[in-house]
Design a protein around this motif. Structure first.
Motif, PDB file in Angstrom:
ATOM      1  N   MET A 218      30.413  45.125  29.928  1.00 33.75           N
ATOM      2  CA  MET A 218      30.641  43.670  30.101  1.00 33.75           C
ATOM      3  C   MET A 218      32.037  43.332  29.610  1.00 33.75           C
ATOM      4  O   MET A 218      32.446  43.754  28.548  1.00 33.75           O
ATOM      5  CB  MET A 218      29.566  42.965  29.275  1.00 33.75           C
ATOM      6  CG  MET A 218      29.691  41.463  29.131  1.00 33.75           C
ATOM      7  SD  MET A 218      29.202  40.601  30.586  1.00 33.75           S
ATOM      8  CE  MET A 218      30.118  39.105  30.448  1.00 33.75           C
ATOM      9  N   ILE A 219      32.773  42.593  30.377  1.00 32.59           N
ATOM     10  CA  ILE A 219      34.072  42.113  29.915  1.00 32.59           C
ATOM     11  C   ILE A 219      33.775  41.052  28.881  1.00 32.59           C
ATOM     12  O   ILE A 219      33.091  40.071  29.194  1.00 32.59           O
ATOM     13  CB  ILE A 219      34.861  41.466  31.061  1.00 32.59           C
ATOM     14  CG1 ILE A 219      35.016  42.451  32.186  1.00 32.59           C
ATOM     15  CG2 ILE A 219      36.191  40.938  30.585  1.00 32.59           C
ATOM     16  CD1 ILE A 219      35.631  41.864  33.414  1.00 32.59           C
TER      17      ILE A 219
ATOM     18  N   ALA B 159      37.785  38.332  25.557  1.00 34.91           N
ATOM     19  CA  ALA B 159      38.855  39.247  25.933  1.00 34.91           C
ATOM     20  C   ALA B 159      39.483  38.870  27.262  1.00 34.91           C
ATOM     21  O   ALA B 159      40.669  38.989  27.458  1.00 34.91           O
ATOM     22  CB  ALA B 159      38.325  40.671  25.999  1.00 34.91           C
TER      23      ALA B 159
ATOM     24  N   LEU C 269      37.204  34.471  38.071  1.00 33.70           N
ATOM     25  CA  LEU C 269      36.050  35.262  38.462  1.00 33.70           C
ATOM     26  C   LEU C 269      34.940  34.361  38.981  1.00 33.70           C
ATOM     27  O   LEU C 269      34.288  34.638  39.966  1.00 33.70           O
ATOM     28  CB  LEU C 269      35.540  36.074  37.272  1.00 33.70           C
ATOM     29  CG  LEU C 269      36.427  37.268  36.910  1.00 33.70           C
ATOM     30  CD1 LEU C 269      35.998  37.845  35.580  1.00 33.70           C
ATOM     31  CD2 LEU C 269      36.347  38.316  37.987  1.00 33.70           C
ATOM     32  N   ARG C 270      34.753  33.241  38.264  1.00 34.08           N
ATOM     33  CA  ARG C 270      33.675  32.344  38.663  1.00 34.08           C
ATOM     34  C   ARG C 270      33.953  31.766  40.045  1.00 34.08           C
ATOM     35  O   ARG C 270      33.094  31.675  40.884  1.00 34.08           O
ATOM     36  CB  ARG C 270      33.555  31.224  37.628  1.00 34.08           C
ATOM     37  CG  ARG C 270      32.159  30.674  37.536  1.00 34.08           C
ATOM     38  CD  ARG C 270      32.092  29.585  36.498  1.00 34.08           C
ATOM     39  NE  ARG C 270      32.618  29.995  35.215  1.00 34.08           N
ATOM     40  CZ  ARG C 270      33.260  29.137  34.426  1.00 34.08           C
ATOM     41  NH1 ARG C 270      33.424  27.886  34.779  1.00 34.08           N
ATOM     42  NH2 ARG C 270      33.715  29.552  33.280  1.00 34.08           N
TER      43      ARG C 270
ATOM     44  N   CYS D 186      33.044  33.845  43.117  1.00 33.16           N
ATOM     45  CA  CYS D 186      31.687  33.956  43.618  1.00 33.16           C
ATOM     46  C   CYS D 186      31.268  32.656  44.284  1.00 33.16           C
ATOM     47  O   CYS D 186      30.377  32.644  45.115  1.00 33.16           O
ATOM     48  CB  CYS D 186      30.730  34.370  42.513  1.00 33.16           C
ATOM     49  SG  CYS D 186      30.783  33.249  41.138  1.00 33.16           S
TER      50      CYS D 186
ATOM     51  N   SER E  99      49.354  38.011  27.858  1.00 32.59           N
ATOM     52  CA  SER E  99      50.368  39.038  27.634  1.00 32.59           C
ATOM     53  C   SER E  99      50.508  39.926  28.862  1.00 32.59           C
ATOM     54  O   SER E  99      49.650  39.941  29.741  1.00 32.59           O
ATOM     55  CB  SER E  99      49.973  39.883  26.440  1.00 32.59           C
ATOM     56  OG  SER E  99      48.844  40.638  26.769  1.00 32.59           O
TER      57      SER E  99
ATOM     58  N   ARG F  34      47.640  42.239  29.317  1.00 28.75           N
ATOM     59  CA  ARG F  34      46.452  41.624  29.906  1.00 28.75           C
ATOM     60  C   ARG F  34      46.602  41.452  31.410  1.00 28.75           C
ATOM     61  O   ARG F  34      45.665  41.702  32.171  1.00 28.75           O
ATOM     62  CB  ARG F  34      46.218  40.276  29.231  1.00 28.75           C
ATOM     63  CG  ARG F  34      45.129  39.485  29.852  1.00 28.75           C
ATOM     64  CD  ARG F  34      44.389  38.700  28.840  1.00 28.75           C
ATOM     65  NE  ARG F  34      43.916  39.543  27.765  1.00 28.75           N
ATOM     66  CZ  ARG F  34      43.072  39.159  26.834  1.00 28.75           C
ATOM     67  NH1 ARG F  34      42.631  37.950  26.834  1.00 28.75           N
ATOM     68  NH2 ARG F  34      42.696  39.971  25.900  1.00 28.75           N
TER      69      ARG F  34
ATOM     70  N   ARG G 148      45.963  44.865  32.899  1.00 34.07           N
ATOM     71  CA  ARG G 148      44.576  45.316  32.848  1.00 34.07           C
ATOM     72  C   ARG G 148      43.682  44.490  33.769  1.00 34.07           C
ATOM     73  O   ARG G 148      42.818  45.024  34.443  1.00 34.07           O
ATOM     74  CB  ARG G 148      44.041  45.235  31.401  1.00 34.07           C
ATOM     75  CG  ARG G 148      44.717  46.196  30.472  1.00 34.07           C
ATOM     76  CD  ARG G 148      44.397  47.634  30.836  1.00 34.07           C
ATOM     77  NE  ARG G 148      45.279  48.566  30.160  1.00 34.07           N
ATOM     78  CZ  ARG G 148      45.034  49.096  28.970  1.00 34.07           C
ATOM     79  NH1 ARG G 148      43.932  48.789  28.331  1.00 34.07           N
ATOM     80  NH2 ARG G 148      45.887  49.929  28.430  1.00 34.07           N
TER      81      ARG G 148
ATOM     82  N   LEU H 189      41.527  45.815  36.972  1.00 29.29           N
ATOM     83  CA  LEU H 189      40.078  45.644  37.117  1.00 29.29           C
ATOM     84  C   LEU H 189      39.723  45.081  38.491  1.00 29.29           C
ATOM     85  O   LEU H 189      38.664  45.369  39.033  1.00 29.29           O
ATOM     86  CB  LEU H 189      39.549  44.697  36.036  1.00 29.29           C
ATOM     87  CG  LEU H 189      39.377  45.314  34.656  1.00 29.29           C
ATOM     88  CD1 LEU H 189      38.940  44.257  33.674  1.00 29.29           C
ATOM     89  CD2 LEU H 189      38.357  46.425  34.714  1.00 29.29           C
TER      90      LEU H 189
END
Lengths: 124, 461
Positions: free
Chosen positions: B1-2, B6, B15-16, B19, B95, B98, B101, B105
């Motif tokens: 889980m992210i 973080a 992300l929300r 969907c 940053s 981030r 990363r 993902l």
């Protein structure tokens, strides 16, 4: 490396700040580094990766001034003398020039650690 | 889980959103496209930011911010390269680590590069991630921190390496030299600072920050998407590009003037020679577009477009009789000028012979002694190249973005094809004649004892 500190908690509470301010001023003067012309941030031990990196990131003028203060203090210490009053650090000059950079570097490292240790679950 | 803390609020939002909006913009490969499947761009102005998109069916999207801040427009040497280095670095919201990363993902790819006229910040990703990456590009443009330590620790070493790379490559040196001889300032500025540019004097995080203020101003950028519908793009650009400064002082280059001349640079590793003539500006500029130059470039050629044969082009035939030399004709088109270059590389002797042969073939074109068949082949190849460039996502994206910020039109593929087709043999002959009568640009890099002067080739400089 930044030492654990209650400073944040105290500065958030004005009444506590009012009580602690004179005590802290007395302590800083009593600690004696100001009489040698140093700042509090000059006393942070250099022997860690974070501080070394922070020292590299100092602006040129700051880095030069730091070395000057340290050498002057060593000299005064060897000669068993305090600096003349005019050259001693005044309370308003005793500013944190290095610890914000260290805090930034530590935050970066912490973030990297967080991102590296996270686990991902797919959305159903 | 992210972990929630973080990934940050923005990541969560993105992300929300995905969907929720999925049904409107996601479709399988086999389904009928909702947008246009043609290769033309629709453009719109969203709150002062120019956007263009073409909704090509497919599961991936390419989104780019194109700023009119290429080396032509930089106010001090190296600023464009420095600004390119600051793309996707620390911003006020998150940053650099981030950013990396999070896009990993989501399977996105981030790049930044520059041309002589534009600075391009680009993201490639899955179609449903459009909101996230639009926000990211908006953030890069308006919220980057430009910290001193990132400049000194990451960007400066890269610029130094780029300088060394340029110094070692004869063909890049020759091209840069040809540009600077032909255009002096503006377009003549080298693509990367040359190794003897005193960068410390001009380049630091503050000068880059100041440059970014005008480079990333609303009037100076365009957002171009490939594989996203115009409504979607307009919606997210409107939301995430609101913070972009309106821009007080827009970057302006002097109108380009062609000078011409000769430059010779001694170099120990390899030989390269560039013969250049004034060309045509790009299609997006409108009036000063001359399709006959593209046909001329195809006719001169140099590299074969088919296998097992030198091909029909005049220079490949010429070069094939001088083993060890290779020739290549390229037409660089910019917003208000162009440069038709013939570049030779190989051994110094072979180059000197091949270059003489090349000038001879250009003369033969100007005298009209060119076969009908070769002319037809050249028109067909030029048309194919123009259309392919438009269809090619990368080139089309940059051409459209640059066209929009330069106040022209988006790259419209069908019109380009028509204008190339309309070139006649007479027009071509006239163009070649005009080139030979005007001043040429000649740059030689390498063994100067052997490489010929422009005078020896019979060119006016």
């Amino acid at each position: 490396m930044s030492a654990p500190s209650l400073a944040n908690a105290i500065s958030k509470r004005p009444w506590l700040m009012r009580i602690m301010k004179p005590i802290s001023n007395w302590y800083c003067n009593a600690a004696g580094y100001r009489a040698l012309g140093l700042r509090a941030d000059d006393l942070i031990p250099e022997e860690s990766e974070e501080v070394l990196l922070a020292l590299k990131r100092l602006p040129q003028q700051e880095a030069y001034d730091r070395v000057f203060r340290l050498r002057r203090a060593f000299q005064a210490s060897l000669a068993h003398q305090l600096l003349p009053k005019a050259q001693q650090t005044k309370p308003e000059e005793d500013i944190a020039y290095l610890s914000p950079i260290i805090a930034e570097i530590e935050a970066e490292a912490r973030e990297r650690l967080d991102l590296e240790s996270m686990t991902i679950t797919k959305k159903k | 889980m992210i972990s929630r803390s973080a990934i940050g609020r923005n990541g969560q939002l993105a992300l929300r959103r995905q969907c929720c909006v999925k049904p409107t913009n996601r479709r399988g490969l086999a389904a009928v496209s909702s947008g246009s499947t043609s290769f033309s761009y629709e453009n719109a102005d969203v709150g002062g930011v120019k956007t263009a998109s073409r909704d090509v069916a497919g599961p991936t999207t390419k989104l780019a911010v194109i700023a009119k801040a290429g080396t032509r427009y930089q106010s001090l040497p190296g600023l464009t390269v420095g600004l390119e280095g600051f793309a996707f670095k620390n911003t006020f919201k998150r940053s650099a680590l981030r950013v990396t990363r999070e896009s990993e993902l989501l399977g996105g790819q981030l790049t930044a590069y520059h041309t002589r006229e534009s600075l391009v910040i680009e993201a490639k990703f899955l179609r449903e991630d459009l909101p996230y990456f639009t926000e990211l590009l908006g953030e890069v443009v308006s919220q980057t921190k430009y910290t001193a330590h990132e400049y000194h620790e990451e960007i400066e070493p890269q610029i130094k390496l780029a300088q060394k790379k340029l110094l070692g490559s004869v063909s890049a040196l020759a091209l840069n030299s040809a540009h600077s001889v032909a255009f002096h300032r503006g377009l003549g500025t080298p693509l990367y600072p040359s190794s003897s540019t005193p960068l410390n004097k001009y380049l630091n995080e503050e000068s880059i920050r100041d440059f970014a203020q005008s480079a990333y101003a609303k009037s100076n950028i365009s957002v171009v998407a490939n594989g996203a519908s115009q409504q979607e793009l307009a919606k997210w650009v409107g939301e995430f590009f609101g913070d972009v400064p309106a821009g007080a002082s827009p970057l302006s280059g002097e109108p380009t003037k062609y000078f011409g001349g000769e430059e010779r640079i001694a170099h120990g590793s390899g030989n390269s020679m560039v013969i250049a003539f004034p060309g045509s500006s790009s299609f997006t500029s409108g009036s000063s577009y001359k399709p006959e130059i593209a046909v001329l470039a195809a006719l001169l050629g140099g590299q074969s477009s088919i296998k097992w044969s030198p091909g029909f082009s005049l220079l490949s035939k010429a070069a094939s009789s001088f083993p060890g030399a290779s020739a290549n004709t390229t037409h660089y088109s910019y917003s208000d000028a162009g440069l038709l270059t013939v570049q030779f590389s190989g051994s110094a002797n072979a180059i000197s012979n091949a270059s003489k042969e090349a000038v001879k073939s250009l003369k033969s074109i100007s005298e009209g002694s060119i076969s009908k068949e070769d002319f037809t082949k050249a028109v067909a190849l030029a048309k194919y190249r123009a259309l392919e460039e438009g269809q090619n996502i990368e080139a089309g994206l940059v051409a459209t973005g640059a066209g929009l910020v330069h106040g022209g039109q988006p790259f419209q593929i069908d019109q380009v094809g028509k204008s190339v087709e309309a070139v006649s043999a007479d027009k071509l002959q006239a163009a070649a004649k005009a080139l030979l009568e005007g001043k040429a640009t000649v740059s030689s890099v390498g063994d100067l004892y052997v490489l010929p002067f422009a005078e020896d080739l019979g060119l006016k400089v």
